[in-house]
Design an enzyme around this catalytic site. Structure first.
Site, short mmCIF file in Angstrom:
data_model
loop_
_atom_site.label_atom_id
_atom_site.label_comp_id
_atom_site.label_asym_id
_atom_site.label_seq_id
_atom_site.Cartn_x
_atom_site.Cartn_y
_atom_site.Cartn_z
N PRO A 276 0.73 -1.20 0.25
CA PRO A 276 0.20 0.03 -0.30
C PRO A 276 1.03 1.08 0.22
O PRO A 276 1.78 1.08 0.69
CB PRO A 276 -0.63 -0.04 1.53
CG PRO A 276 0.21 -0.95 1.90
CD PRO A 276 0.56 -1.62 0.63
N THR B 131 0.45 6.05 -0.36
CA THR B 131 0.10 6.28 -0.22
C THR B 131 0.48 7.43 -1.45
O THR B 131 1.56 8.16 -1.41
CB THR B 131 -0.08 7.55 0.62
OG1 THR B 131 -0.69 6.93 2.12
CG2 THR B 131 -0.23 8.87 0.88
N GLN C 240 -6.72 -0.66 1.24
CA GLN C 240 -6.63 -0.42 2.67
C GLN C 240 -7.05 0.40 3.38
O GLN C 240 -7.11 1.69 3.18
CB GLN C 240 -4.88 -0.10 2.50
CG GLN C 240 -4.56 -0.06 3.92
CD GLN C 240 -2.96 0.51 3.93
OE1 GLN C 240 -2.73 1.67 4.31
NE2 GLN C 240 -1.84 -0.45 4.95
N TYR D 180 -0.14 4.78 12.34
CA TYR D 180 -1.98 5.23 12.19
C TYR D 180 -2.74 5.11 13.85
O TYR D 180 -2.42 4.14 14.71
CB TYR D 180 -2.60 5.07 10.92
CG TYR D 180 -1.66 5.72 10.18
CD1 TYR D 180 -1.83 7.04 9.40
CD2 TYR D 180 -0.08 5.00 9.29
CE1 TYR D 180 -0.95 7.52 8.76
CE2 TYR D 180 0.00 5.58 8.33
CZ TYR D 180 -0.22 7.40 8.02
OH TYR D 180 1.05 7.83 7.10
#
Ligand SMILES: Cc1cc2nc3c(=O)[nH]c(=O)nc-3n(C[C@H](O)[C@H](O)[C@H](O)COP(=O)(O)O)c2cc1C
Length: 366
Positions: free
Chosen positions: A23, A25, A101, A181
């Site tokens: 994943p 961003t 995700q 996170y």
């Protein structure tokens, strides 16, 4: 010897090979979180480049405080579902599978379309500075400590987002429990100073994570792939260690399995790093020692070591990050015996957007 290029079963689906796109961003959605054509081209390129499984970037789950970055995609309304549906179809047409995700930024909050106030387990900010790759904030804001009602809203956000993801046609869900996170913040003794049933002992710090996994599982039903990404490291504190060490991490993995996860995705700077306060195991070693879970492994997997990792962890998927950014056709290149490029971080400057990547590619075209 295990053949990484062979199709294999993973949870209830079949993947064409054992390589997954990690994943990543890219802060390239519309300002309201709607995935767009640029993102569709981007994700399709990895599927065409041979990745058996594409895992999307962290995608926000509610219209409260879950979004962490400007132009981060969401999965909370019909426009988001429809934007993702196009991406899912493009990846499927190229022959690959795709998981979303789901991410709540918590205290790692740089920009949000819906609120200016971050939430976290406690009023504790991340260490270090915000990430330039994802925005130009100079300092972290102090989060508000989540009330029990904020916690319920966040858990429900994950469940609704999971339903939306299933409606968009995704093949499975990865809950973001890593890298500092929100879920990871609850597990972390740096972020979590709570004195209620969500803080203190590991069992209490696990409560929110378990509630999210359980809610997502209930939302999507039994046979749909659901897993969670786990790390000790955070994006601004790569050496954070759980005080409970290997046994504590094993407890986390067992708890998410018991709550309904059917895979765990471990991530560390290096897949074989031994970074527990005790013992000599990696995250991957500990996760592999827990029965009843599929594995995705990440951290420094490249053209030189993938076969060793695959042999050591039979059946695990291998998630590739930076090498995939540098070579969207990484898997095809391996098959063809072609050279693999290293990532030039200039590609992600001044921000990690797809537009900046395309400009870099044009400039560096041979
Ligand atoms: C530009 C960029 C964006 C990232 N975004 C995410 C993300 O949204 N979710 C996540 O779990 N990890 C994210 N990561 C971490 C990667 O998934 C991966 O764990 C990391 O790059 C280490 O793997 P590698 O050694 O194969 O690069 C990101 C990494 C990069 C370089």
């Amino acid at each position: 010897m295990s053949d990484v290029m062979q199709a294999c079963k993973f949870s209830s689906i079949e993947v064409p090979n054992r390589f997954a796109l990690a994943p990543m961003t890219r802060t390239s959605a519309e300002a309201d979180g709607t995935p767009n054509a640029l993102m569709a081209d981007h994700y399709e390129a990895y599927a065409r480049g041979g990745f058996g499984l594409v895992i999307t970037e962290g995608t926000y789950t509610d219209d409260k405080a879950s979004q962490g970055y400007a132009n981060q995609p969401g999965i909370i309304n019909n426009a988001h579902i429809s934007g993702w549906e196009t991406i899912v179809n493009r990846v499927h047409e190229a022959g690959s599978k795709i998981f979303i995700q789901l991410m709540h930024a918590g205290a790692q909050f740089q920009a949000n379309h819906y609120t200016d106030q971050p939430l976290g387990p406690s009023t504790v900010s991340p260490k270090g500075a915000p990430l330039g790759l994802y925005g130009d904030q100079e300092a972290w804001q102090t989060p508000s400590a989540m009330t029990e009602s904020d916690i319920e809203v966040a858990v429900d956000g994950f469940a609704r987002a999971a339903e939306n993801a299933k409606a968009a046609g995704f093949d499975g869900i990865e809950i973001h429990g890593a890298n500092g996170y929100l879920l990871n913040q609850f597990l972390s003794t740096h972020f979590n100073k709570r004195e209620d049933r969500y803080g203190g002992t590991l069992e209490n710090r696990l409560r929110f994570v378990v509630e999210v996994v359980r809610a997502v599982r209930e939302a999507v039903g039994d046979s749909y792939p659901v897993g969670i990404r786990l790390s000790q490291a955070t994006v601004t504190d790569p050496d954070y260690q759980l005080p409970e060490g290997e046994a504590g991490f094993r407890k986390i993995v067992e708890a998410v399995r018991d709550a309904g996860a059917d895979f765990v995705h471990t991530t560390d700077g290096d897949v074989s790093r031994q970074n527990f306060v005790d013992g000599d195991q990696s995250l991957a070693d500990v996760a592999a020692s827990v029965e009843g879970l599929e594995l995705i492994l990440n951290g420094g997997i490249d053209e030189t070591n993938h076969q060793d990792v695959a042999n050591q962890f039979p059946g695990a998927l291998l998630a590739v990050g930076k090498k995939a950014l540098a070579n969207p056709d990484f898997v095809q290149r391996l098959k063809d015996g072609k050279e693999i490029d290293d990532l030039d971080f200039a590609m992600l400057q001044p921000k990690a957007t797809i537009t900046n990547e395309l400009a870099w590619r044009e400039q560096n075209a041979a």
